[in-house]
Design a protein around this motif. Structure first.
Motif, PDB file in Angstrom:
ATOM      1  N   TYR A 288      -2.379   6.768   2.555  1.00 10.04           N
ATOM      2  CA  TYR A 288      -2.489   5.424   3.418  1.00 10.04           C
ATOM      3  C   TYR A 288      -2.617   5.938   4.861  1.00 10.04           C
ATOM      4  O   TYR A 288      -3.252   5.048   5.492  1.00 10.04           O
ATOM      5  CB  TYR A 288      -1.419   4.371   2.996  1.00 10.04           C
ATOM      6  N   SER A 294      -8.044  -0.272   2.840  1.00 13.12           N
ATOM      7  CA  SER A 294      -7.455  -0.366   1.391  1.00 13.12           C
ATOM      8  C   SER A 294      -8.246  -1.440   0.672  1.00 13.12           C
ATOM      9  O   SER A 294      -8.848  -2.494   1.196  1.00 13.12           O
ATOM     10  CB  SER A 294      -6.095  -0.557   1.195  1.00 13.12           C
ATOM     11  N   VAL A 295      -8.646  -1.078  -0.426  1.00 16.44           N
ATOM     12  CA  VAL A 295      -9.527  -1.917  -1.578  1.00 16.44           C
ATOM     13  C   VAL A 295      -8.802  -2.054  -2.774  1.00 16.44           C
ATOM     14  O   VAL A 295      -8.438  -1.195  -3.555  1.00 16.44           O
ATOM     15  CB  VAL A 295     -10.989  -1.397  -1.695  1.00 16.44           C
ATOM     16  N   SER A 296      -8.785  -3.324  -3.277  1.00 15.51           N
ATOM     17  CA  SER A 296      -8.207  -3.784  -4.539  1.00 15.51           C
ATOM     18  C   SER A 296      -9.141  -4.583  -5.101  1.00 15.51           C
ATOM     19  O   SER A 296      -9.161  -5.836  -5.057  1.00 15.51           O
ATOM     20  CB  SER A 296      -6.684  -4.633  -4.249  1.00 15.51           C
ATOM     21  N   ALA A 306      -2.177  -3.966  -2.419  1.00 18.32           N
ATOM     22  CA  ALA A 306      -2.183  -4.714  -1.091  1.00 18.32           C
ATOM     23  C   ALA A 306      -0.966  -4.581  -0.232  1.00 18.32           C
ATOM     24  O   ALA A 306      -0.772  -4.561   0.958  1.00 18.32           O
ATOM     25  CB  ALA A 306      -2.890  -6.005  -1.122  1.00 18.32           C
ATOM     26  N   ALA A 309      -0.176  -1.078   1.102  1.00 12.69           N
ATOM     27  CA  ALA A 309      -1.167  -0.618   2.233  1.00 12.69           C
ATOM     28  C   ALA A 309      -0.926  -1.530   3.428  1.00 12.69           C
ATOM     29  O   ALA A 309      -0.748  -1.204   4.655  1.00 12.69           O
ATOM     30  CB  ALA A 309      -2.520  -1.354   1.780  1.00 12.69           C
ATOM     31  N   SER A 316      -6.681  -4.653   4.285  1.00 14.79           N
ATOM     32  CA  SER A 316      -7.312  -4.580   2.670  1.00 14.79           C
ATOM     33  C   SER A 316      -8.586  -5.535   2.517  1.00 14.79           C
ATOM     34  O   SER A 316      -8.640  -6.512   3.156  1.00 14.79           O
ATOM     35  CB  SER A 316      -6.216  -4.985   1.732  1.00 14.79           C
ATOM     36  N   VAL A 318      -9.667  -7.376  -0.746  1.00 15.31           N
ATOM     37  CA  VAL A 318      -9.161  -7.828  -2.075  1.00 15.31           C
ATOM     38  C   VAL A 318      -9.837  -8.770  -2.893  1.00 15.31           C
ATOM     39  O   VAL A 318     -10.719  -9.454  -2.078  1.00 15.31           O
ATOM     40  CB  VAL A 318      -7.618  -8.283  -2.073  1.00 15.31           C
ATOM     41  N   VAL A 328      -2.122 -11.175   1.194  1.00 13.33           N
ATOM     42  CA  VAL A 328      -2.812 -10.523   2.320  1.00 13.33           C
ATOM     43  C   VAL A 328      -2.967 -11.572   3.506  1.00 13.33           C
ATOM     44  O   VAL A 328      -2.939 -12.856   3.058  1.00 13.33           O
ATOM     45  CB  VAL A 328      -4.144 -10.109   2.163  1.00 13.33           C
ATOM     46  N   CYS A 333      -7.441  -9.805   6.763  1.00 12.91           N
ATOM     47  CA  CYS A 333      -8.067  -9.018   5.462  1.00 12.91           C
ATOM     48  C   CYS A 333      -9.349  -9.743   5.017  1.00 12.91           C
ATOM     49  O   CYS A 333      -9.748 -10.748   5.521  1.00 12.91           O
ATOM     50  CB  CYS A 333      -7.077  -8.869   4.537  1.00 12.91           C
TER      51      CYS A 333
END
Length: 777
Positions: A288, A294-296, A306, A309, A316, A318, A328, A333
């Motif tokens: 990180y 970051s991707v979810s 998330a 992150a 993120s 998401v 988030v 985000c």
């Protein structure tokens, strides 16, 4: 000693049952919280080695091998395993059975009936509720849970749709350790990127185990959405070859490992130098630290990666699946439709553009702030421990037609005003409400909805009214089925004293601080003299309560602590109705500027006189600003005279008291800054309502205001010079102004009525009857 007191005084034996000894490490903070309170924790896990077993053993937790493998098949083997598990649980003599994951829940529900233990199920994710078959199963078997702790609001809604009441489905996130997961220092980030050979690349990270496709939901698809991201990545990377994707996480089991191999082959990752896919690691923080985004992209999820992150300050993208949007900051985000590679590419492009412009890191503070405020695992674990302890003492069952709750309040009512907004929520769960209060209406009759008390004003009036007031309060206490006292106030204190004499149980709402009000000098020198006495009396009332609701998260709790072992809850009495919140933050505009303040002028504890002096300083400094002062009361004239004496009467609009919500919204939307220079406060409704309209705000360091505003927006009470300085800074710094607008709106969203109603239902379930000790499941 009551049942509840006995529960808190003894050491509980909590038996943790899980279907795995490898994962579920997010249960360890809950174990730590229970151990810290002196309870005995025993774990029942499948045989074999595993990290969870090591973590629990390292904490001194006894681990017992489960004779059941948690696989439900129509066979004699399954029945035999369940019978053996029943015998193991019975031999452990638990007070509470605590379990996570569906297979664990089904096993404990079927076998735990052999014990007299309470059953607490905590739900880590909502995936299985997307299966019609399992929803039907849960509709029936979840009733065997004493409490079903939902890891997200999304999960809570699903269980309530299945008929589980709000009082039995509290929302507690699993959270993240925000001390362990924190933004890296510049040096740490440089080192992390160097180890990752990132250079100047745009680094995207996805942290998730790989789960094989499930039989009942999303057939043929992995629920974490690896395939969605990889499809989107190939399109995105073709346009931005200076980007890198780091996937962290191996297969959850053998099937997951095989599915991972299929994805590697399908997307030809062995030939793609832009993608690095690592196996599961013990510490994801260095990855990180090197990442920009970051991707979810899950098809179904709880709060997911998330949280980690966000705790590290990484924004993120998401999907809108399950509870991911709850995790988030919507303004810092990106939320995209699930299973939509095109929408994911658009979000990646936007983040990439911000990265290249050097603006993506500006989102870090807002991202981190949300996680610290709402998803800290230590605070969440303490709430889980509360639920486990309370489950050992099951709350009183309500009568079919609801209970009659008598609410003793300092509020002055009329016969037409029997249930203000702060009181009406007592009716939401089918209970009835009787407000016991002063009334200036001589024709106001008694009855179930209003029990009038003699009216009085001020200390002298209270002394004169005592001969009539005390018998009236005693009569109301005698007739009450359930008693709730609001503090501070003489009526609540007198009612508590009567309860002590008549041996009645009562609960308390602590809605303000008598000490701050009196010590501020609002009521003159005499008020300062009795401030400590008032604080001690309030503490005495709170200390005798069976349950306590605080409108702050920590301020009032510190000054007026409940007796250890009593049920407590932090819950604002301010609820933002649907449509109250602005859709998005505001944009800064150059002056002239408008500062608005709202509050009573019955006394001067709202500090509007301080605001006028600060306004004088700002005008002298040639800032183009004026003030709108909303409020009325017997000292209103003094404020008008002060504005004239300072020579700023043309810069102040005194509106008087405003009861029309629509007009108040117009006034707030027309302002540029909200000021609350109070000398004393509880948790101020007016400030939260202003934040709901995305107004930046300045306030004093009293009561619950510091729980709402950042330190840079706070000043000491009665310091008009500091107040002027902060107002000037906020109004003239567009970047900070817009940051505060975004931040205040996000925090105000946590006071939405629907969210707070969930927690208030828990409060209702724990306030006991005045006389009854009977408790049922």
């Amino acid at each position: 000693m009551t049942t509840k007191e006995a529960t808190s005084a003894r050491r509980l034996r909590v038996v943790l049952v899980l279907k795995t000894n490898r994962g579920c490490l997010w249960t360890t903070p809950h174990v730590d919280a229970l151990l810290a309170r002196g309870h005995d924790v025993v774990a029942v896990l499948p045989p074999g080695d595993g990290r969870l077993r090591h973590e629990l053993a390292g904490r001194g937790v006894s681990v017992v091998d489960s004779p059941f493998d948690f696989r439900f098949r129509p066979s004699v083997h399954t029945l035999a395993g369940l019978l053996k598990l029943r015998d193991v649980l019975r031999a452990l003599e638990p007070d509470v059975l605590h379990y996570h994951l569906l297979a664990s829940a089904l096993a404990v529900r079927l076998t735990g009936l052999a014990t007299r233990a309470a059953r607490v199920h905590m739900v880590p994710g909502p995936l299985y509720l997307e299966s019609r078959l399992i929803r039907l199963l849960e509709r029936i078997t979840a009733r065997l849970d004493t409490v079903t702790i939902c890891g997200s609001r999304f999960t809570a809604r699903r269980y309530r749709e299945l008929g589980r009441p709000p009082a039995r489905t509290p929302v507690v996130p699993y959270g993240v350790d925000t001390r362990l997961f924190r933004p890296p220092s510049p040096a740490e980030r440089v080192e992390a990127r160097a180890r990752a050979s990132a250079g100047a690349a745009f680094v995207v990270i996805m942290v998730a185990l790989v789960y094989a496709p499930k039989r009942f939901v999303y057939k043929g698809r992995g629920i974490k959405g690896h395939d969605v991201l990889l499809e989107a990545w190939q399109r995105f990377n073709a346009e931005h070859p200076d980007s890198r994707l780091v996937l962290v996480g191996g297969g959850f089991d053998e099937a997951g490992t095989e599915y991972r191999r299929e994805l590697v082959a399908r997307f030809r990752l062995a030939e793609d130098t832009s993608v690095t896919w690592l196996d599961s690691v013990d510490d994801v923080r260095p990855y990180y630290a090197a990442a920009d985004l970051s991707v979810s992209p899950s098809l179904s999820d709880n709060h997911g990666a998330a949280l980690e992150a966000g705790a590290m300050g990484v924004p993120s993208v998401v999907s809108d699946a399950g509870a991911l949007p709850e995790a988030v900051d919507r303004d810092a985000c990106w939320i995209v439709p699930k299973d939509d590679p095109h929408a994911l590419v658009v979000a990646l492009n936007e983040a990439y553009a911000e990265h290249r412009a050097g603006r993506l890191t500006e989102r870090s503070d807002a991202v981190r702030d949300r996680i610290v405020r709402f998803f800290d695992s230590a605070r969440a674990a303490a709430v889980v421990a509360d639920v486990v302890e309370n489950a050992a003492d099951v709350p009183i069952a309500r009568a079919p037609d609801g209970r009659l709750i008598s609410l003793f309040t300092e509020t002055r009512l009329s016969s037409e005003t029997t249930a203000p907004d702060g009181f009406a929520r007592y009716l939401d769960q089918g209970d009835r409400l009787c407000v016991v209060a002063r009334t200036g209406d001589p024709d106001a009759g008694g009855g179930e909805e209003l029990r009038p008390l003699p009216d009085y004003r001020g200390p002298a009036g209270l002394l004169r009214a005592l001969p009539r007031l005390v018998p009236a309060i005693a009569d109301a206490v005698t007739r009450a089925e359930v008693i709730v006292l609001q503090q501070p106030g003489a009526i609540g204190f007198l009612a508590a004293a009567v309860c002590k004499v008549l041996r009645r149980k009562y609960s308390v709402e602590v809605i303000g601080d008598a000490f701050d009000v009196l010590a501020s000098g609002t009521f003159g020198p005499a008020g300062r003299v009795v401030a400590n006495v008032a604080a001690r009396l309030t503490g005495w009332v709170v200390g005798g309560a069976s349950a306590v609701l605080y409108v702050t998260n920590f301020v009032l709790q510190r000054r007026y602590p409940a007796t250890p072992g009593r049920f407590t809850i932090a819950l604002s009495n301010v609820r933002m109705a649907e449509g109250t919140l602005l859709d998005k933050p505001r944009k800064w505009l150059p002056g002239p500027f408008c500062v608005i303040a709202v509050g009573t002028h019955e006394q001067l504890y709202k500090g509007h006189d301080v605001l006028l002096r600060a306004l004088y300083r700002l005008v002298e400094a040639r800032l183009d600003v004026h003030a709108v002062v909303v409020g009325g009361g017997r000292r209103h004239g003094e404020l008008v005279a002060l504005a004239e004496a300072l020579g700023i009467a043309d810069r102040v609009s005194f509106i008087g008291q405003v009861r029309d919500r629509r007009l108040m919204t117009v006034l707030l939307d027309s302002a540029d800054l909200f000021a609350m220079p109070s000398r004393a406060e509880g948790l101020p409704r007016a400030l939260i309502e202003a934040m709901a309209r995305a107004l930046p705000a300045v306030g004093t360091c009293v009561g619950g205001i510091p729980e709402l505003l950042e330190p840079g927006c706070l000043v000491e009470a009665d310091d008009d010079e500091a107040l002027a300085r902060v107002i000037d800074r906020l109004l003239t710094d567009p970047r900070e102004w817009e940051q505060q607008s975004r931040r205040n709106l996000e925090l105000a969203r946590t006071y939405e009525k629907a969210l707070l109603d969930e927690r208030f239902s828990t409060w209702l379930s724990h306030i006991p009857a005045a006389l009854s000790d009977r408790r049922t499941t």
